[in-house]
Design a protein around this motif. Structure first.
Motif, short mmCIF file in Angstrom:
data_model
loop_
_atom_site.label_atom_id
_atom_site.label_comp_id
_atom_site.label_asym_id
_atom_site.label_seq_id
_atom_site.Cartn_x
_atom_site.Cartn_y
_atom_site.Cartn_z
N PRO A 129 19.93 -37.35 -45.72
CA PRO A 129 20.95 -38.18 -46.37
C PRO A 129 22.21 -37.37 -46.69
O PRO A 129 22.12 -36.20 -47.09
N ASP A 130 23.36 -38.00 -46.49
CA ASP A 130 24.65 -37.37 -46.81
C ASP A 130 24.84 -36.04 -46.06
O ASP A 130 25.39 -35.08 -46.60
N SER A 131 24.36 -35.99 -44.83
CA SER A 131 24.49 -34.75 -44.07
C SER A 131 24.45 -35.07 -42.58
O SER A 131 23.90 -36.08 -42.16
N THR A 132 25.02 -34.19 -41.80
CA THR A 132 24.97 -34.34 -40.34
C THR A 132 23.79 -33.59 -39.75
O THR A 132 23.55 -33.63 -38.55
N THR A 133 23.02 -32.91 -40.61
CA THR A 133 21.87 -32.12 -40.16
C THR A 133 20.66 -33.02 -39.93
O THR A 133 20.44 -33.98 -40.66
N SER A 134 19.87 -32.68 -38.92
CA SER A 134 18.63 -33.39 -38.64
C SER A 134 17.46 -32.42 -38.72
O SER A 134 17.59 -31.23 -38.44
N ILE A 135 16.31 -32.95 -39.11
CA ILE A 135 15.07 -32.17 -39.19
C ILE A 135 14.20 -32.58 -38.01
O ILE A 135 14.00 -33.78 -37.77
N ASP A 136 13.66 -31.61 -37.30
CA ASP A 136 12.79 -31.91 -36.16
C ASP A 136 11.39 -31.38 -36.45
O ASP A 136 11.16 -30.17 -36.52
N LEU A 137 10.44 -32.31 -36.62
CA LEU A 137 9.06 -31.96 -36.89
C LEU A 137 8.24 -31.82 -35.61
O LEU A 137 7.03 -31.60 -35.66
N GLY A 138 8.90 -31.95 -34.45
CA GLY A 138 8.19 -31.91 -33.17
C GLY A 138 7.75 -30.53 -32.74
O GLY A 138 6.57 -30.30 -32.44
N PRO A 139 8.63 -29.54 -32.67
CA PRO A 139 8.25 -28.20 -32.20
C PRO A 139 7.31 -27.50 -33.19
O PRO A 139 7.23 -27.90 -34.37
N PRO A 140 6.61 -26.45 -32.75
CA PRO A 140 5.81 -25.65 -33.69
C PRO A 140 6.67 -25.13 -34.83
O PRO A 140 7.82 -24.72 -34.61
N PHE A 141 6.14 -25.14 -36.04
CA PHE A 141 6.92 -24.74 -37.21
C PHE A 141 7.15 -23.22 -37.19
O PHE A 141 6.29 -22.44 -36.77
N SER A 142 8.32 -22.82 -37.68
CA SER A 142 8.63 -21.39 -37.79
C SER A 142 7.75 -20.73 -38.85
O SER A 142 7.20 -21.41 -39.73
N ARG A 143 7.64 -19.40 -38.78
CA ARG A 143 6.84 -18.65 -39.75
C ARG A 143 7.63 -17.43 -40.21
O ARG A 143 8.26 -16.73 -39.40
N ILE A 144 7.59 -17.18 -41.52
CA ILE A 144 8.29 -16.03 -42.10
C ILE A 144 7.34 -15.30 -43.04
O ILE A 144 6.75 -15.91 -43.94
N ASP A 145 7.22 -13.98 -42.85
CA ASP A 145 6.47 -13.14 -43.78
C ASP A 145 7.36 -12.89 -45.00
O ASP A 145 8.40 -12.23 -44.90
N VAL A 146 6.96 -13.45 -46.13
CA VAL A 146 7.81 -13.43 -47.32
C VAL A 146 8.12 -12.01 -47.77
O VAL A 146 9.30 -11.65 -48.01
N THR A 147 7.10 -11.17 -47.91
CA THR A 147 7.32 -9.82 -48.43
C THR A 147 8.20 -9.01 -47.49
O THR A 147 9.13 -8.30 -47.92
N GLN A 148 7.94 -9.12 -46.18
CA GLN A 148 8.74 -8.38 -45.21
C GLN A 148 10.20 -8.84 -45.24
O GLN A 148 11.13 -8.02 -45.25
N ARG A 149 10.42 -10.17 -45.26
CA ARG A 149 11.79 -10.69 -45.27
C ARG A 149 12.50 -10.34 -46.59
O ARG A 149 13.71 -10.03 -46.58
N LEU A 150 11.76 -10.34 -47.67
CA LEU A 150 12.36 -10.01 -48.96
C LEU A 150 12.81 -8.54 -48.99
O LEU A 150 13.87 -8.22 -49.54
N ARG A 151 12.03 -7.66 -48.37
CA ARG A 151 12.41 -6.25 -48.33
C ARG A 151 13.65 -6.04 -47.46
O ARG A 151 14.43 -5.09 -47.68
N GLU A 152 13.85 -6.90 -46.47
CA GLU A 152 15.07 -6.80 -45.66
C GLU A 152 16.30 -7.12 -46.50
O GLU A 152 17.36 -6.51 -46.33
N HIS A 153 16.17 -8.10 -47.41
CA HIS A 153 17.29 -8.47 -48.28
C HIS A 153 17.42 -7.52 -49.46
O HIS A 153 18.54 -7.27 -49.95
N VAL A 154 16.27 -6.98 -49.93
CA VAL A 154 16.28 -6.13 -51.12
C VAL A 154 15.54 -4.83 -50.77
O VAL A 154 14.34 -4.68 -51.06
N PRO A 155 16.22 -3.90 -50.15
CA PRO A 155 15.55 -2.65 -49.72
C PRO A 155 14.94 -1.87 -50.89
O PRO A 155 13.96 -1.14 -50.70
#
Length: 612
Positions: A417-443
């Motif tokens: 709603p109120d956006s030009t963005t669309s969500i696609d539930l068809g492809p396999p969902f992405s995966r992110i390792d939280v701790t690893q990604r957090l260390r990239e932002h906060v060394p």
């Protein structure tokens, strides 16, 4: 010598007679009479007031005048004299001249006058406004509006009349048009389908005076039943041509803003019945909710899950960190009881008891703030499956949401709603390792994230100017960092996994080091939809984690639950390897219904108490 008066010519006499006749029969609107009188009063009380402002005040007085019994009596008399709907008259005039209709409460304008006048009319007509429901007249079976259109409407030519197809329709009057004193048109709605009813005196063989009075008495909002035959008007409108007097099943005694609409969110949700009558999209969200719940049940039932119910009131709180609503039990000598914040501990005890696959769809209650993504009363679905792991739950999550989108929205691609963005539930969902990604932002994140990491985390947030609500605990500050750096970027469906173990006291860990929890969260459009993990089934380790949580509670975090020793005792009986899964139903409904606020998905969302 005076001249003799000339005799009036025939033309002059006719002109004089016509002028006299017009003057004699001219009527002045009661609205104009009232405004003229009220204008003088307003200007007398407010010397120097601009004419425009004085007119607005006078018009507002007209809209609210029925609260004054004396003025209400005058307005009722005007309504009888002019034979018009007071609601339509007041609304149209006020809206046209002052635009005040939306500024007045939906329950106040003209309601007293409408109620008294209509009750008087019902009594004069000798009809009961609230009859018991009875079978339709013999030979006139009850037919849905959609059947009228699909079965007969498409097969008829313009002007055709199927006098042998006798039927009955019923519903709420949403439009009324009086072509003459002998011909009335009504649009009747039921289940979002509308059918036109034609009331013609030519097709009625009874008392013509009663015909006119009853049809004039019916108003927009009334619930009626009409019997007759099906046909089409000359303009091609599929209609029911009545051969009997309409039956009033229930009158509408308060105004329904069908034309002016109901847009203001405060008025919409405080008058939810009107909102559902006026705004089709409001009903759509609730219907989407029903379909979501039905789909979840079908999905789990076909996989041999058993639906159960666990206590909503309990002497203990557990399963999630949240501030509960508290009450007291009169039967138990004012023992404190709490409304549940999650059903998790009870459901796991059912697994211990031999129910390998259980689920519950129900209300949870958390004494927290209200915004577009949170409501103190909300619905979740939690299931627990013995002999399963994270990969099983990830696959089930993708399958459930993908099938649900196709079934309910017709596509796996959903517009926000109120956006030009669309969500696609068809492809396999992405995966992110939280701790690893957090260390990239906060060394500078500490190598070991445990109770001793608090001072370092506080410095990190202070340095980066990231505000965090007190009290500060390690789980709270880690959650704040994840919410700041990772969650907003998860627009497309994304699994976050590998959370620091200290954030998940009820979950197993992925390794002997006990550093990362065997857990994942599903985020879509930056919002958490699902939380799942492999359940901790070691009673000694569970007691140890409960003790660590107690320290956080002593530090001031009242959302942390007290240790539940009874649950730990149950674990000692033996909980098989179990995977647990929880989904916020309201957020999923909002996604599929394409609405921006959770309250759109709730039939009666909680509102701040209205005083005065």
């Amino acid at each position: 010598m005076s001249r003799p008066k000339a005799k009036p010519t025939a033309t002059a006499a006719k002109k004089k007679s016509t002028t006299s006749k017009v003057t004699k029969t001219k009527k002045v609107s009661p609205y104009n009479m009232y405004i003229k009188s009220e204008l003088a009063k307003v200007k007398e009380k407010n010397p120097g007031i601009a004419h425009k402002d004085a007119f607005k005040l006078a018009a507002q007085n007209w809209a609210t005048a029925p609260q004054n019994p004396k003025v209400a009596a005058k307005i009722m008399a005007a309504r009888r004299a002019f034979g018009v709907s007071l609601l339509a008259h007041t609304r149209n005039r006020t809206q046209k001249h002052a635009g005040l209709w939306r500024q007045v409460s939906t329950a106040r304008p003209s309601s007293l006058a409408i109620k008294e006048q209509r009750e008087h009319e019902f009594k004069a007509l000798g009809i009961s406004p609230y009859p018991r429901y009875a079978e339709p007249p013999a030979g006139h079976p009850l037919v849905s509006h959609i059947t009228v259109h699909s079965r007969w409407g498409q097969a008829m030519d313009n002007g055709a009349k199927l006098t042998n197809v006798q039927l009955t329709v019923q519903g709420r009057v949403v439009s009324k048009r009086e072509a003459s004193k002998k011909l009335f048109f009504f649009d009747i709605e039921q289940d979002k389908q509308t059918v036109q009813v034609v009331m013609s005196q030519a097709r009625y063989t009874g008392d013509t005076a009663q015909f006119r009075k009853l049809n004039r008495a019916l108003m927009v909002g009334d619930i009626v039943r009409v019997s007759g035959f099906v046909g089409k008007t000359n303009t091609g409108e599929t209609s029911v041509f009545a051969t009997m007097l309409p039956e009033l099943l229930a009158p509408c005694l308060r105004p329904i803003p069908l034309r002016s609409g109901l847009v203001d969110s405060e008025k919409r949700f405080r008058n939810r019945h009107l909102d559902l009558l006026v705004n089709p999209q409001a009903k759509h969200a609730l219907q989407t909710r029903s379909r979501v719940l039905r789909h979840i049940r079908q999905f789990l039932d076909t996989r041999q899950f058993t639906e159960v119910e666990t206590p909503i009131l309990s002497p203990s709180v557990g399963g999630a960190s949240a501030r509960p609503f508290a009450t007291q039990s009169v039967a138990f000598d004012k023992t404190a009881l709490y409304m549940r914040v999650a059903p998790e501990l009870y459901l796991k005890q059912l697994v211990i008891g031999g129910f390998d696959r259980v689920y519950e769809i129900g209300k949870q209650f958390r004494n927290e703030g209200i915004d577009a993504d949170h409501n103190p009363e909300f619905t979740t679905c939690e299931f627990y499956m013995a002999y399963a792991g994270l990969e099983d739950l990830m696959q089930m999550t993708e399958d459930l949401l993908r099938e649900m989108a196709r079934d309910i929205a017709g596509s796996t691609v959903l517009s926000l709603p109120d956006s030009t963005t669309s969500i696609d539930l068809g492809p396999p969902f992405s995966r992110i390792d939280v701790t690893q990604r957090l260390r990239e932002h906060v060394p500078e994140l500490p190598a070991i994230l445990d109770e001793g990491s608090l001072p370092a985390l506080q410095k990190i947030l202070a340095k980066r100017q990231i505000p965090a609500v007190q009290p500060h605990t390690v789980p709270r500050l880690l959650d704040r960092l994840i919410g700041h750096y990772i969650e907003p970027g998860c627009v497309q469906p994304t699994f976050l996994y590998g959370h620091p173990a200290i954030m998940s006291p009820l979950a197993k860990c992925t390794s002997e080091e006990q550093s990362a929890a065997a857990r994942f969260e599903l985020f879509v459009n930056g919002k958490e939809l699902v939380n799942a993990y492999e359940e901790l089934n070691d009673p000694n380790l569970q007691r140890e984690k409960f003790r660590a949580q107690a320290v956080e509670r002593d530090q001031g975090d009242l959302e942390v639950p007290l240790p539940d020793s009874a649950f730990c005792d149950a674990l000692e009986t033996g909980l098989p390897p179990t995977a647990g899964w929880g989904m916020g139903v309201d957020r999923v409904v909002a996604l599929l219904a394409q609405v921006a606020h959770l309250r759109e998905t709730i039939a009666f969302p909680i509102m701040r108490p209205h005083h005065g």
